[in-house]
Design an enzyme around this catalytic site. Structure first.
Site, PDB file in Angstrom:
ATOM      1  N   GLY A 225       0.842  -1.192   0.000  1.00  0.00           N
ATOM      2  CA  GLY A 225       0.000   0.000   0.000  1.00  0.00           C
ATOM      3  C   GLY A 225       0.879   1.244   0.000  1.00  0.00           C
ATOM      4  O   GLY A 225       2.035   1.192  -0.458  1.00  0.00           O
ATOM      5  N   SER A 226       0.345   2.331   0.534  1.00  0.00           N
ATOM      6  CA  SER A 226       1.087   3.599   0.446  1.00  0.00           C
ATOM      7  C   SER A 226       2.237   3.634   1.444  1.00  0.00           C
ATOM      8  O   SER A 226       2.224   2.936   2.464  1.00  0.00           O
ATOM      9  CB  SER A 226       0.135   4.761   0.723  1.00  0.00           C
ATOM     10  N   GLU A 247       5.639  -3.383   0.892  1.00  0.00           N
ATOM     11  CA  GLU A 247       5.771  -3.016  -0.522  1.00  0.00           C
ATOM     12  C   GLU A 247       4.988  -1.731  -0.722  1.00  0.00           C
ATOM     13  O   GLU A 247       3.772  -1.732  -0.560  1.00  0.00           O
ATOM     14  CB  GLU A 247       5.151  -4.100  -1.412  1.00  0.00           C
ATOM     15  N   CYS A 281       2.183   0.137  -8.678  1.00  0.00           N
ATOM     16  CA  CYS A 281       3.335   0.708  -7.969  1.00  0.00           C
ATOM     17  C   CYS A 281       4.538   0.726  -8.871  1.00  0.00           C
ATOM     18  O   CYS A 281       5.480   1.479  -8.655  1.00  0.00           O
ATOM     19  CB  CYS A 281       3.594   0.015  -6.640  1.00  0.00           C
TER      20      CYS A 281
HETATM   21  C1  UN1 Z   1       1.825  -3.522  -8.128  1.00  0.00           C
HETATM   22  O1  UN1 Z   1       1.631  -2.559  -8.836  1.00  0.00           O
HETATM   23  O2  UN1 Z   1       1.570  -3.465  -6.908  1.00  0.00           O
HETATM   24  O3  UN1 Z   1       5.277  -5.769 -12.578  1.00  0.00           O
HETATM   25  C2  UN1 Z   1       2.292  -4.841  -8.620  1.00  0.00           C
HETATM   26  C3  UN1 Z   1       4.085  -5.454 -12.537  1.00  0.00           C
HETATM   27  C4  UN1 Z   1       3.077  -6.444 -12.021  1.00  0.00           C
HETATM   28  C5  UN1 Z   1       2.886  -6.285 -10.562  1.00  0.00           C
HETATM   29  C6  UN1 Z   1       2.605  -4.902 -10.090  1.00  0.00           C
HETATM   30  N1  UN1 Z   1       3.524  -7.782 -12.318  1.00  0.00           N
HETATM   31  O4  UN1 Z   1       3.691  -4.348 -12.887  1.00  0.00           O
END
Ligand code: UN1
Length: 501
Positions: A225-226, A247, A281
């Site tokens: 999350g954030s 993460e 992310c």
């Molecule tokens: C995320 O955005 O939390 O590499 C995960 C990627 C994906 C996973 C993203 N397999 O963009």
């Protein structure tokens, strides 16, 4: 009206208070489901059930645990289309990507089920004769899983499958924007044959997550999350010496050098910046372009961006779906205002999109900010939407320096046809993921996923065996079968002199 429940101790149950909340489609406001609004007491029930189940589950052989995961994979495969469509309806990403989200969970299940016959430890020689030394992986107990809405099936699978294969039991608090998908995932685990109490699900808001973090019987928290919330989670966990794997955010960049294949770079930028409406992310939110090619790159990129079609992710013609909710629209738009104030130029987009059907949902026009300096807020802060900042670099070294100069450290791409530059980037980039001649998104489950600085706290997930370190504790075992007292570090000198003579 669809009505769904929590899953505690192998039973589908409402919140003790009887309260509920609703989940809606961000593309048009349709109701997706009504789920329990859980409080501290519900989380407590779930943790107690998980703690009770742990005593049996940890002794159930790992290859047998794997068979349950393989069965879950088969059900995921059979329901891939249904889950993909539900995923598009509950969180908005276009159907192709939604099917990819489900596929990532299938891949992760296959990979982690394989670990059921490995879970490698260490066996090494002892310094003394007739003595055996080894280290094995022990499960920790109850794992608290807190997950985001942007990968509602894939990211939970990164946490749930490894935690289970290692012999832990789970209490899962999914994001409040995607609870119905979480319920569907847990139904699959139940059908695959997980014993009662091994997997528990508690739907709710941040206070339910907080109760999970606070609970003394939860041994590990795995959170995506954030950075702001993750920092709070980590602070609480530190007070109880609870393990925590984080993460969090990113400010990922694509570096385009003067010798790059520009057409290829443009494809990579469009996919990484505007795929999932920029809500990954790993999304590219900065392009760092070499001065020699910047104008050419930007012109082509802006033209392609302006043509992207916004709409419901289930429509085959849609390139970019909605963002998750009204708050997201406000946040992205606030950054557009910040960009203007800081002196950046809005090349394309820069406003919510409300034409026709789009007015029913949360849509933001794919946006490019130019003339962004590395220190500007739009060059530093995570926006988590379809907004891309373009920065200029005068050289390769300058580009790398700009890339490394943020509080985040998740993903970087370098587009170059110069092999020496590619290897220098592999040495000098300080993010946890690096792509050469590919965009910033698209990690695979057999390699570690995670970031440096404000993105994480050193743990890795998403695959690769290093994720097992989050969910196991090393137990080192010595067995002395000499039948006499042997003193490590003391008797060894005497022993070697005897052997040499
Ligand atoms: C995320 O955005 O939390 O590499 C995960 C990627 C994906 C996973 C993203 N397999 O963009």
């Amino acid at each position: 009206m669809p009505n769904e429940l929590n899953y505690i101790d192998g039973k589908w149950t409402p919140a003790r208070s009887g309260k509920t909340f609703a989940s809606h489609n961000p593309a048009n406001g349709d109701l997706i489901g009504v789920v329990p609004l859980s409080a501290r007491e519900d989380v407590g029930d779930a943790v107690e059930a998980a703690a009770r189940a742990f005593e049996k589950w940890r002794k159930y052989p790992a290859p047998k645990r794997a068979e349950i995961i393989y069965r879950a994979v088969e059900i995921l495969r059979a329901r891939k289309q249904m889950l993909g469509e539900l995923l598009t309806r509950e969180m908005g990403k276009v159907i192709k990507e939604a099917l990819g989200d489900v596929q990532e969970a299938i891949d992760m299940g296959m990979y982690m089920a394989g670990e059921g016959r490995r879970l490698n430890g260490l066996v090494v020689p002892s310094e003394l004769p007739n003595k055996w030394g080894m280290a094995v992986r022990d499960p920790l107990g109850v794992v608290g899983v807190i997950t985001p809405w942007n990968f509602p099936i894939a990211v939970p699978s990164w946490k749930i499958f490894p935690a289970l294969i290692c012999g832990n039991t789970i209490v899962w608090k999914p994001a409040e924007d995607t609870p119905v998908l979480a319920i569907e995932f847990v139904k699959i685990l139940q059908e695959a044959g997980l014993p009662p109490g091994v997997m528990n699900l508690v739907c709710g808001y941040g206070d339910a997550g907080e109760a999970l973090v606070d609970h003394p019987n939860v041994r590990v928290i795995t959170f995506t999350g954030s950075t702001a919330t993750g920092t709070k989670v980590a602070t609480k966990c530190a007070q109880n010496l609870k393990r925590v794997s984080l993460e969090m955010g990113g400010k990922n960049a694509i570096i385009v050098l003067d010798d790059a294949d520009i057409d290829l770079a443009i494809e990579g930028i469009l996919w990484s910046a505007f795929g999932t409406s920029g809500q990954r992310c790993t999304a590219c939110s900065r392009v760092i372009a070499h001065a020699a090619i910047k104008n050419n790159l930007l012109d082509q990129l802006a033209a392609r961006t302006a043509k992207l079609k916004l709409g419901d992710g289930l429509a085959p013609t849609t390139d970019v779906g909605p963002v998750i909710n009204q708050k997201a629209i406000e946040k992205i738009d606030a950054y557009t205002q910040v960009a203007k104030k800081e002196g950046a130029a809005i090349v394309v987009g820069g406003e919510p999109a409300r034409a026709g059907e789009l007015a029913k949902g949360f849509f933001y026009a794919p946006t490019i900010f130019d003339n962004v300096a590395p220190t500007m807020r739009v060059g530093q802060e995570e926006i988590f939407g379809p907004a891309l900042s373009v920065l200029r670099a005068d050289s390769f070294d300058h580009a790398i320096a700009i890339n490394n100069q943020t509080n985040y450290g998740l993903s970087t791409s370098v587009y170059t046809l110069n092999i020496n530059r590619a290897f220098e980037a592999m040495r000098d980039v300080t993010t946890g993921l690096l792509y050469v001649n590919a965009g910033t998104i698209g990690s695979e489950v057999q390699l570690p996923f995670g970031g440096t600085r404000g993105t994480g706290n050193g743990h890795r997930e998403g695959g690769g065996y290093p994720v097992l370190d989050t969910f196991t504790e090393w137990k080192t075992i010595y067995v002395d079968y000499s039948g006499r007292l042997q003193r490590a570090q003391i008797d060894t000198d005497e022993l070697s002199s005897r052997i040499v003579q």
